[in-house]
Design a protein around this motif. Structure first.
Motif, PDB file in Angstrom:
ATOM      1  N   TYR A  18       0.824  -1.210   0.000  1.00 56.05           N
ATOM      2  CA  TYR A  18       0.000   0.000   0.000  1.00 56.05           C
ATOM      3  C   TYR A  18       0.857   1.259   0.000  1.00 56.05           C
ATOM      4  O   TYR A  18       0.639   2.170  -0.797  1.00 56.05           O
ATOM      5  CB  TYR A  18      -0.937  -0.034   1.216  1.00 56.05           C
ATOM      6  N   TYR A  41      -7.237   4.918  -1.875  1.00 53.73           N
ATOM      7  CA  TYR A  41      -7.564   5.456  -0.551  1.00 53.73           C
ATOM      8  C   TYR A  41      -8.879   4.863  -0.039  1.00 53.73           C
ATOM      9  O   TYR A  41      -8.999   4.511   1.132  1.00 53.73           O
ATOM     10  CB  TYR A  41      -7.695   6.974  -0.595  1.00 53.73           C
ATOM     11  N   SER A  44      -8.416   1.151   1.007  1.00 55.01           N
ATOM     12  CA  SER A  44      -7.699   0.989   2.272  1.00 55.01           C
ATOM     13  C   SER A  44      -8.557   1.438   3.458  1.00 55.01           C
ATOM     14  O   SER A  44      -8.500   0.834   4.532  1.00 55.01           O
ATOM     15  CB  SER A  44      -6.387   1.758   2.251  1.00 55.01           C
ATOM     16  N   LYS A  48      -9.688  -0.911   6.593  1.00 53.00           N
ATOM     17  CA  LYS A  48      -9.404  -0.541   7.985  1.00 53.00           C
ATOM     18  C   LYS A  48     -10.684  -0.474   8.811  1.00 53.00           C
ATOM     19  O   LYS A  48     -10.764  -1.023   9.912  1.00 53.00           O
ATOM     20  CB  LYS A  48      -8.696   0.805   8.031  1.00 53.00           C
ATOM     21  N   ASP A  54      -4.750  -3.713   9.229  1.00 56.85           N
ATOM     22  CA  ASP A  54      -3.723  -2.709   9.489  1.00 56.85           C
ATOM     23  C   ASP A  54      -3.229  -2.159   8.141  1.00 56.85           C
ATOM     24  O   ASP A  54      -2.830  -2.928   7.265  1.00 56.85           O
ATOM     25  CB  ASP A  54      -2.567  -3.342  10.259  1.00 56.85           C
ATOM     26  N   LYS A  55      -3.231  -0.830   7.982  1.00 54.07           N
ATOM     27  CA  LYS A  55      -2.855  -0.221   6.696  1.00 54.07           C
ATOM     28  C   LYS A  55      -1.408  -0.504   6.325  1.00 54.07           C
ATOM     29  O   LYS A  55      -1.070  -0.577   5.153  1.00 54.07           O
ATOM     30  CB  LYS A  55      -3.085   1.294   6.726  1.00 54.07           C
ATOM     31  N   SER A  56      -0.541  -0.654   7.310  1.00 57.04           N
ATOM     32  CA  SER A  56       0.872  -0.884   7.003  1.00 57.04           C
ATOM     33  C   SER A  56       1.129  -2.280   6.451  1.00 57.04           C
ATOM     34  O   SER A  56       2.164  -2.527   5.837  1.00 57.04           O
ATOM     35  CB  SER A  56       1.726  -0.657   8.242  1.00 57.04           C
ATOM     36  N   LEU A  58      -1.086  -3.840   4.315  1.00 60.19           N
ATOM     37  CA  LEU A  58      -1.897  -4.050   3.114  1.00 60.19           C
ATOM     38  C   LEU A  58      -1.043  -4.098   1.855  1.00 60.19           C
ATOM     39  O   LEU A  58       0.000  -3.460   1.766  1.00 60.19           O
ATOM     40  CB  LEU A  58      -2.923  -2.921   2.963  1.00 60.19           C
ATOM     41  N   GLU A  98      -4.254  -8.369   3.303  1.00 54.80           N
ATOM     42  CA  GLU A  98      -3.212  -8.245   4.321  1.00 54.80           C
ATOM     43  C   GLU A  98      -2.175  -9.328   4.114  1.00 54.80           C
ATOM     44  O   GLU A  98      -2.497 -10.438   3.724  1.00 54.80           O
ATOM     45  CB  GLU A  98      -3.834  -8.371   5.710  1.00 54.80           C
TER      46      GLU A  98
END
Length: 99
Positions: A18, A41, A44, A48, A54-56, A58, A98
């Motif tokens: 991401y 955007y 994501s 979430k 967790d966005k980190s 993705l 994820e």
């Protein structure tokens, strides 16, 4: 915007994380990047808020673009003729997952 212009951008970000995709889209010189960025955007934010991801972590698991309806317009030309203009549209689909 035509589907071929958007596919050119989607091919660059498909399968990437991401954060890496955001960096690539911010600095690419194409106008279709804005539309793909908006869709990314949204994807994501949905991941979430709806799925507690967790966005980190993705990454883009699926990215495609299909042709939408074409708007048909006419442009005036010489000697009273009309020249057809086809304003093409597209449907952008981005799925994130994820790691």
């Amino acid at each position: 915007m035509s589907a071929s212009k958007v596919r050119r951008v989607l091919d660059q970000v498909r399968g990437r994380s991401y954060e890496e995709a955001l960096m690539i889209l911010e600095f690419m010189p194409y106008r279709s990047c804005d539309e793909v960025l908006k869709c990314l955007y949204s994807a994501s934010a949905n991941a979430k808020n709806n799925l507690d991801m967790d966005k980190s972590k993705l990454y883009i698991s699926h990215a495609s673009c299909d042709e939408g309806p074409t708007l048909k317009r006419f442009r005036p030309r010489a000697q009273g003729r009309g020249f057809p203009i086809r304003k093409r549209t597209c449907n952008i689909t981005i799925k994130v997952a994820e790691n």
